[in-house]
Design a protein around this motif. Structure first.
Motif, PDB file in Angstrom:
ATOM      1  N   CYS A   1      29.749  44.193  40.236  1.00 25.53           N
ATOM      2  CA  CYS A   1      29.904  42.740  40.129  1.00 25.53           C
ATOM      3  C   CYS A   1      28.958  42.175  39.077  1.00 25.53           C
ATOM      4  N   GLN A   2      27.716  42.666  39.064  1.00 31.01           N
ATOM      5  CA  GLN A   2      26.745  42.157  38.103  1.00 31.01           C
ATOM      6  C   GLN A   2      27.150  42.495  36.671  1.00 31.01           C
TER       7      GLN A   2
ATOM      8  N   THR B   1      34.447  32.492  40.239  1.00 24.96           N
ATOM      9  CA  THR B   1      33.897  33.676  40.895  1.00 24.96           C
ATOM     10  C   THR B   1      33.373  33.327  42.284  1.00 24.96           C
TER      11      THR B   1
ATOM     12  N   LYS C   1      41.476  27.769  36.383  1.00 20.81           N
ATOM     13  CA  LYS C   1      42.061  28.717  35.439  1.00 20.81           C
ATOM     14  C   LYS C   1      43.274  28.155  34.713  1.00 20.81           C
TER      15      LYS C   1
ATOM     16  N   PHE D   1      34.312  30.153  34.759  1.00 19.11           N
ATOM     17  CA  PHE D   1      34.271  31.463  35.418  1.00 19.11           C
ATOM     18  C   PHE D   1      33.273  31.519  36.564  1.00 19.11           C
ATOM     19  N   ALA D   2      32.147  30.820  36.468  1.00 22.37           N
ATOM     20  CA  ALA D   2      31.158  30.879  37.550  1.00 22.37           C
ATOM     21  C   ALA D   2      31.704  30.243  38.838  1.00 22.37           C
TER      22      ALA D   2
ATOM     23  N   MET E   1      29.974  40.122  35.784  1.00 25.95           N
ATOM     24  CA  MET E   1      29.455  38.762  35.614  1.00 25.95           C
ATOM     25  C   MET E   1      28.626  38.653  34.342  1.00 25.95           C
TER      26      MET E   1
ATOM     27  N   ILE F   1      36.253  32.812  44.709  1.00 26.70           N
ATOM     28  CA  ILE F   1      36.812  34.079  45.188  1.00 26.70           C
ATOM     29  C   ILE F   1      35.872  34.709  46.211  1.00 26.70           C
ATOM     30  N   MET F   2      34.560  34.624  45.963  1.00 32.31           N
ATOM     31  CA  MET F   2      33.598  35.144  46.930  1.00 32.31           C
ATOM     32  C   MET F   2      33.773  34.480  48.289  1.00 32.31           C
TER      33      MET F   2
END
Length: 148
Positions: free
Chosen positions: A85-86, A107, A146, A103-104, A89, A110-111
């Motif tokens: 993941c890192q 993300t 998106k 994107f942040a 990212m 989704i988490m």
């Protein structure tokens, strides 16, 4: 844990998870050394925590082979998943073409869905109407972030 402490930790984690991509992008260095710096910083923070809290931790139990090393293995697997993941990212953070404001939050959205579904499927937490609405809202959020 008290409700106030839980709320405080949520705010701290949210601010920190929101801030690190902004800080890392500001470094303008390649995503691999930036990711290494992020991970080293994480190790330092955990090291300080372990040293400070050593009287309250049972590290021997975690790394004991009485349980077949299962706890240590699970921690390692979680770390490997976190590493994947890192890397993903960090690649997005370093890309001048990727919008951090898109994107942040995508993300993190989704988490949130993974946490809700994972809690329900793996830990048998209740799937409440609020969680269902949250998942639907997350889907709409992703679509808005998106684009179609």
């Amino acid at each position: 844990m008290t409700r106030a402490m839980e709320s405080l930790l949520i705010v701290i984690a949210g601010i920190a998870f929101g801030a690190w991509p902004l800080i890392t992008r500001g470094s303008k260095i390649h995503f691999l050394p930036a990711g290494l710096g992020l991970q080293l910083g994480t190790v330092i923070m955990f090291g300080l925590f372990i040293v400070t809290m050593r009287g309250q931790l049972e590290l021997g139990a975690a790394f004991s082979f009485n349980n077949g090393g299962k706890l240590a293995l699970l921690a390692l697997v979680a770390g490997l998943v976190n590493g994947v993941c890192q890397l993903a990212m960090q690649k997005m953070v370093a890309s001048p073409d990727a919008q951090v404001s898109m994107f942040a939050p995508a993300t993190l959205t989704i988490m949130a869905v993974v946490y809700a579904l994972g809690g329900w499927l793996v830990y048998h937490e209740p799937m409440t109407p609020r969680k269902v609405v949250g998942i639907v809202t997350a889907t709409i959020t992703l679509w808005l972030l998106k684009g179609a």
